[in-house]
Design a protein around this motif. Structure first.
Motif, short mmCIF file in Angstrom:
data_model
loop_
_atom_site.label_atom_id
_atom_site.label_comp_id
_atom_site.label_asym_id
_atom_site.label_seq_id
_atom_site.Cartn_x
_atom_site.Cartn_y
_atom_site.Cartn_z
N LYS A 158 10.94 -25.04 -39.13
CA LYS A 158 11.45 -23.85 -38.43
C LYS A 158 10.40 -22.74 -38.43
O LYS A 158 10.24 -22.03 -37.44
CB LYS A 158 12.74 -23.38 -39.09
CG LYS A 158 13.92 -24.32 -38.87
CD LYS A 158 15.13 -23.90 -39.68
CE LYS A 158 16.26 -24.89 -39.54
NZ LYS A 158 17.40 -24.58 -40.44
N LEU A 159 9.69 -22.58 -39.54
CA LEU A 159 8.62 -21.57 -39.59
C LEU A 159 7.52 -21.90 -38.59
O LEU A 159 7.01 -21.02 -37.89
CB LEU A 159 8.04 -21.48 -41.00
CG LEU A 159 8.89 -20.85 -42.09
CD1 LEU A 159 8.15 -20.93 -43.42
CD2 LEU A 159 9.20 -19.39 -41.76
N LEU A 190 5.41 -18.60 -37.64
CA LEU A 190 5.46 -17.72 -38.80
C LEU A 190 4.70 -18.31 -39.99
O LEU A 190 4.31 -17.57 -40.90
CB LEU A 190 6.91 -17.42 -39.19
CG LEU A 190 7.68 -16.54 -38.20
CD1 LEU A 190 9.12 -16.36 -38.65
CD2 LEU A 190 7.00 -15.18 -38.02
N ASP A 191 4.47 -19.61 -39.98
CA ASP A 191 3.71 -20.24 -41.06
C ASP A 191 2.28 -19.70 -41.12
O ASP A 191 1.67 -19.67 -42.20
CB ASP A 191 3.69 -21.76 -40.91
CG ASP A 191 3.04 -22.21 -39.62
OD1 ASP A 191 3.32 -21.63 -38.56
OD2 ASP A 191 2.23 -23.16 -39.66
N ILE A 200 12.99 -12.06 -42.97
CA ILE A 200 12.57 -13.11 -42.04
C ILE A 200 13.75 -14.02 -41.74
O ILE A 200 14.33 -14.63 -42.64
CB ILE A 200 11.38 -13.91 -42.61
CG1 ILE A 200 10.18 -12.98 -42.82
CG2 ILE A 200 11.01 -15.05 -41.67
CD1 ILE A 200 8.98 -13.65 -43.48
N ASP A 201 14.10 -14.10 -40.47
CA ASP A 201 15.26 -14.87 -40.02
C ASP A 201 14.77 -16.16 -39.38
O ASP A 201 14.37 -16.17 -38.21
CB ASP A 201 16.07 -14.03 -39.02
CG ASP A 201 17.35 -14.73 -38.59
OD1 ASP A 201 17.59 -15.85 -39.04
OD2 ASP A 201 18.09 -14.13 -37.80
N TYR A 202 14.78 -17.26 -40.16
CA TYR A 202 14.32 -18.53 -39.60
C TYR A 202 15.36 -19.64 -39.81
O TYR A 202 15.05 -20.82 -39.87
CB TYR A 202 12.95 -18.91 -40.19
CG TYR A 202 12.94 -19.20 -41.68
CD1 TYR A 202 12.72 -20.49 -42.17
CD2 TYR A 202 13.14 -18.19 -42.61
CE1 TYR A 202 12.70 -20.75 -43.53
CE2 TYR A 202 13.13 -18.43 -43.97
CZ TYR A 202 12.90 -19.72 -44.41
OH TYR A 202 12.89 -19.98 -45.77
N SER A 239 7.77 -23.57 -35.86
CA SER A 239 8.23 -23.46 -34.47
C SER A 239 8.07 -22.05 -33.93
O SER A 239 7.95 -21.85 -32.71
CB SER A 239 9.69 -23.91 -34.35
OG SER A 239 10.56 -22.96 -34.95
N THR A 240 8.06 -21.05 -34.81
CA THR A 240 7.85 -19.67 -34.39
C THR A 240 6.48 -19.14 -34.83
O THR A 240 6.22 -17.94 -34.73
CB THR A 240 8.95 -18.76 -34.98
OG1 THR A 240 9.01 -18.96 -36.40
CG2 THR A 240 10.31 -19.07 -34.38
N ASP A 247 12.70 -12.85 -36.45
CA ASP A 247 11.73 -13.95 -36.49
C ASP A 247 10.53 -13.62 -35.61
O ASP A 247 9.72 -14.49 -35.30
CB ASP A 247 12.38 -15.27 -36.06
CG ASP A 247 12.85 -15.24 -34.61
OD1 ASP A 247 12.75 -14.18 -33.96
OD2 ASP A 247 13.32 -16.28 -34.13
N GLU A 248 10.41 -12.35 -35.22
CA GLU A 248 9.32 -11.93 -34.34
C GLU A 248 8.14 -11.41 -35.15
O GLU A 248 8.30 -10.51 -35.99
CB GLU A 248 9.80 -10.85 -33.38
CG GLU A 248 10.88 -11.34 -32.42
CD GLU A 248 11.37 -10.25 -31.49
OE1 GLU A 248 10.91 -9.08 -31.62
OE2 GLU A 248 12.20 -10.57 -30.63
#
Length: 197
Positions: free
Chosen positions: A56-57, A62-63, A6-8, A59-60, A31-32
């Motif tokens: 950051k999580l 991912l959380d 995971i790239d965050y 914002s995408t 991050d997709e």
């Protein structure tokens, strides 16, 4: 095998990617959500400050994705801490995967803990062929106290969780990618896990 890191924007991603390359695996940085959901194994890394990393999580989105993952997931350092209920660092609400709150080491010890420390009381297949009292490399100022999901412990002024496990979710406070042959073995063990391990 499809490994996604995971790239965050939270740190030590390249060193983890290189660690997998050393064992013949090319990991993908993403991050997709679609790429992460499709992966056979997911690495959730992290170095830095908890509240900004959680932003950051979010914002995408991912959380909301990470706690739903069904494949084996390995949180490393801050990644493991963000998988907990909360962290005192930045008064951060975590992902709630592990039922424990992350707290700061007391002023009675030098903070951060930097360097090699032993892991003991190993309780997960993640540690297959890893000796009790093996040394791992750590850099952290906050820790997860001992709890029902503790899979290994270390001592730094007090005993704390150096690894956690719940179902398909694994977390390590130490850096396996910087922990020599033993750390490499842990990454290899993670690749062999099934969701029931």
């Amino acid at each position: 095998m499809n490994i996604t890191i995971i790239d965050y924007g939270a740190g030590n991603i390249q060193s983890i990617k290189f660690a997998f390359e050393r064992i013949g695996i090319t990991a993908v940085l993403s991050d997709e959500a679609e790429t992460i959901l499709r992966a056979d194994r997911v690495i959730f890394p992290g170095v830095g400050e908890a509240s900004s990393a959680m932003q950051k999580l979010k914002s995408t989105k991912l959380d909301s994705i990470i706690p739903t993952l069904k494949q084996p997931v390995l949180g490393i350092c801050l990644g493991m801490q963000l998988m907990c209920k909360s962290s005192e660092e930045g008064n951060t609400k975590g992902l709630g995967i592990f039922d424990v709150d992350v707290v700061k080491f007391s002023n009675q010890v030098k903070v951060p803990q930097i360097g090699w420390n032993q892991i003991t009381d190993l309780k997960s297949r993640l540690f297959q062929d890893i000796a009790e009292n093996e040394y791992m490399y750590l850099v952290h100022s906050f820790y997860a106290p001992l709890c029902n999901e503790t899979a290994a412990l270390s001592n730094y002024g007090l005993d704390y969780s150096s690894a956690l496990q719940k179902d398909n979710f694994y977390g390590v406070q130490f850096h396996p990618e910087k922990s020599s042959k033993a750390g490499q073995r842990i990454l290899e063990n993670f690749l062999k896990l099934d969701v029931k391990s």
